[in-house]
Design a protein around this motif. Structure first.
Motif, PDB file in Angstrom:
ATOM      1  N   UNK A  65      41.846  25.382  33.257  1.00 36.03           N
ATOM      2  CA  UNK A  65      40.679  24.504  33.312  1.00 36.03           C
ATOM      3  C   UNK A  65      40.262  24.428  34.778  1.00 36.03           C
ATOM      4  N   UNK A  66      39.547  25.447  35.220  1.00 39.58           N
ATOM      5  CA  UNK A  66      39.281  25.657  36.645  1.00 39.58           C
ATOM      6  C   UNK A  66      38.338  24.600  37.216  1.00 39.58           C
ATOM      7  N   UNK A  67      38.445  24.404  38.526  1.00 38.57           N
ATOM      8  CA  UNK A  67      37.597  23.430  39.219  1.00 38.57           C
ATOM      9  C   UNK A  67      36.758  24.059  40.332  1.00 38.57           C
ATOM     10  N   UNK A  68      37.039  25.302  40.685  1.00 33.57           N
ATOM     11  CA  UNK A  68      36.325  25.950  41.775  1.00 33.57           C
ATOM     12  C   UNK A  68      35.146  26.767  41.232  1.00 33.57           C
ATOM     13  N   UNK A  69      34.341  27.287  42.143  1.00 34.71           N
ATOM     14  CA  UNK A  69      33.165  28.085  41.762  1.00 34.71           C
ATOM     15  C   UNK A  69      33.209  29.435  42.474  1.00 34.71           C
ATOM     16  N   UNK A  70      34.092  30.351  42.062  1.00 34.82           N
ATOM     17  CA  UNK A  70      34.175  31.659  42.714  1.00 34.82           C
ATOM     18  C   UNK A  70      32.945  32.504  42.417  1.00 34.82           C
ATOM     19  N   UNK A  71      32.665  33.444  43.292  1.00 35.22           N
ATOM     20  CA  UNK A  71      31.521  34.342  43.087  1.00 35.22           C
ATOM     21  C   UNK A  71      31.740  35.238  41.868  1.00 35.22           C
ATOM     22  N   UNK A  72      32.976  35.652  41.671  1.00 31.51           N
ATOM     23  CA  UNK A  72      33.312  36.551  40.561  1.00 31.51           C
ATOM     24  C   UNK A  72      34.366  35.856  39.697  1.00 31.51           C
ATOM     25  N   UNK A  73      33.921  35.215  38.621  1.00 31.01           N
ATOM     26  CA  UNK A  73      34.847  34.440  37.797  1.00 31.01           C
ATOM     27  C   UNK A  73      35.786  35.333  36.992  1.00 31.01           C
ATOM     28  N   UNK A  74      35.345  36.522  36.636  1.00 22.69           N
ATOM     29  CA  UNK A  74      36.214  37.451  35.911  1.00 22.69           C
ATOM     30  C   UNK A  74      37.380  37.855  36.803  1.00 22.69           C
ATOM     31  N   UNK A  75      37.078  38.194  38.024  1.00 24.60           N
ATOM     32  CA  UNK A  75      38.132  38.556  38.971  1.00 24.60           C
ATOM     33  C   UNK A  75      39.070  37.372  39.235  1.00 24.60           C
ATOM     34  N   UNK A  76      38.482  36.187  39.382  1.00 23.57           N
ATOM     35  CA  UNK A  76      39.287  34.996  39.654  1.00 23.57           C
ATOM     36  C   UNK A  76      40.214  34.676  38.486  1.00 23.57           C
ATOM     37  N   UNK A  77      39.720  34.846  37.261  1.00 27.92           N
ATOM     38  CA  UNK A  77      40.545  34.563  36.092  1.00 27.92           C
ATOM     39  C   UNK A  77      41.676  35.577  35.966  1.00 27.92           C
ATOM     40  N   UNK A  78      41.404  36.826  36.296  1.00 27.38           N
ATOM     41  CA  UNK A  78      42.455  37.838  36.305  1.00 27.38           C
ATOM     42  C   UNK A  78      43.533  37.476  37.321  1.00 27.38           C
ATOM     43  N   UNK A  79      43.104  37.027  38.478  1.00 29.25           N
ATOM     44  CA  UNK A  79      44.055  36.605  39.514  1.00 29.25           C
ATOM     45  C   UNK A  79      44.953  35.486  39.009  1.00 29.25           C
ATOM     46  N   UNK A  80      44.365  34.510  38.338  1.00 30.40           N
ATOM     47  CA  UNK A  80      45.160  33.388  37.823  1.00 30.40           C
ATOM     48  C   UNK A  80      46.126  33.838  36.735  1.00 30.40           C
ATOM     49  N   UNK A  81      45.692  34.787  35.907  1.00 27.33           N
ATOM     50  CA  UNK A  81      46.589  35.300  34.876  1.00 27.33           C
ATOM     51  C   UNK A  81      47.802  35.983  35.483  1.00 27.33           C
ATOM     52  N   UNK A  82      47.593  36.728  36.558  1.00 25.92           N
ATOM     53  CA  UNK A  82      48.706  37.398  37.220  1.00 25.92           C
ATOM     54  C   UNK A  82      49.672  36.391  37.844  1.00 25.92           C
ATOM     55  N   UNK A  83      49.126  35.333  38.447  1.00 27.33           N
ATOM     56  CA  UNK A  83      49.980  34.284  38.999  1.00 27.33           C
ATOM     57  C   UNK A  83      50.772  33.587  37.895  1.00 27.33           C
TER      58      UNK A  83
END
Length: 298
Positions: free
Chosen positions: A270-288
């Motif tokens: 349930x993200x709170x930030x506003x990244x430029x590339x949300x697909x990339x950001x979500x992939x990053x979170x999945x890896x973490x």
């Protein structure tokens, strides 16, 4: 259980760099990470904020691309899935999820049961029941609701009793549809785990559970492990998290606690930030997420 070592947060920063290197080929559509098993925690998305403006096909496609293989649909978002859908349209939504590897985990509502006006409480119960039926028809497994406050001028026990009784009514209704009622740890005062524990003494129906929400209040009093222990036997199938590498919430300790109770539900971003590339950001979170699961299970 091993005590939490704050230095373990460093692997989150290291994981961010690893995510950038792995992004291109880390997830094969329809595949699963090496650690995945039926009894493991699973990673998914709450459509607030990162999926709020994605149509349903785009949402499913982006979840599959990132490895977020379950989704909780927030109400009134661009995916357009709400109680007003016709029977045929509900069948279409069901088919879209059924024909993809992405699971509809359920719906996130703002239905709350703390109001001093009895008509408002009943309206919230009726609204949540509509989403229970919708989730059933579309292939979901539950509906998220909120407590959502302890109003001034009303004895705490009275409000707690009212919330718990409302949840029991909703849980009985949802059980007939094979749906779980998930109570988000949220709201003024009700976001504190000792209050949630008191609510769940009243809300004793087995079909209602706690949706852990990763609030700063989780660390109050005797700390995270103690507060987790207050509700560890009532956890629902969903847990809400924020970005693992933003802020100072002790996610490695939380994952140790979840592993300690053999939690096999959904960990929903349930993200709170506003990244430029949300697909990339979500992939990053999945890896973490994968790193922390392996660390906790290891």
């Amino acid at each position: 259980m091993d005590s939490f070592d704050p230095s373990r947060r460093s692997f989150l920063k290291q994981g961010t760099a690893a995510a950038a290197a792995l992004m291109a080929g880390a997830w094969a559509p329809g595949g699963s990470p090496a650690w995945a098993a039926a009894d493991e925690m699973r990673f998914g998305l709450v459509t607030y904020l990162w999926g709020r403006d994605w149509s349903l096909p785009t949402l499913i496609r982006n979840c599959q691309r990132t490895g977020a293989m379950g989704v909780e649909l927030r109400v009134e978002h661009a995916h357009g899935v709400g109680p007003g859908l016709s029977e045929s349209r509900r069948a279409e939504v069901f088919h879209q999820f059924e024909s993809s590897p992405v699971e509809l985990v359920g719906f996130g509502t703002n239905a709350a049961f703390h109001y001093t006006d009895e008509a408002q409480v009943q309206e919230a119960i009726d609204q949540a029941k509509e989403y229970v039926v919708l989730s059933h028809d579309c292939g979901g497994s539950g509906v998220k609701v909120k407590p959502n406050a302890l109003p001034d001028g009303v004895p705490e026990e009275q409000t707690i009793e009212q919330i718990g009784t409302s949840l029991n009514e909703l849980a009985r209704f949802a059980a007939d549809y094979g749906q779980e009622i998930r109570v988000e740890v949220h709201g003024s005062e009700t976001q504190r785990l000792p209050i949630m524990e008191r609510i769940f003494r009243v809300a004793d129906h087995p079909n209602v559970g706690v949706c852990w929400n990763c609030n700063s209040e989780d660390l109050e009093g005797q700390g995270l492990e103690h507060n987790f222990g207050l509700v560890r036997n009532r956890l629902s199938e969903t847990t809400h998290v924020r970005e693992f590498n933003v802020g100072d919430y002790p996610y490695p300790e939380l994952f140790d606690l979840l592993a300690g109770v053999n939690y096999n539900g959904w960990i929903l971003m349930e993200a709170r930030t506003e990244p430029d590339d949300r697909v990339r950001a979500l992939t990053e979170q999945r890896l973490l997420f994968e790193q922390m699961v392996m660390e906790a299970r290891g």
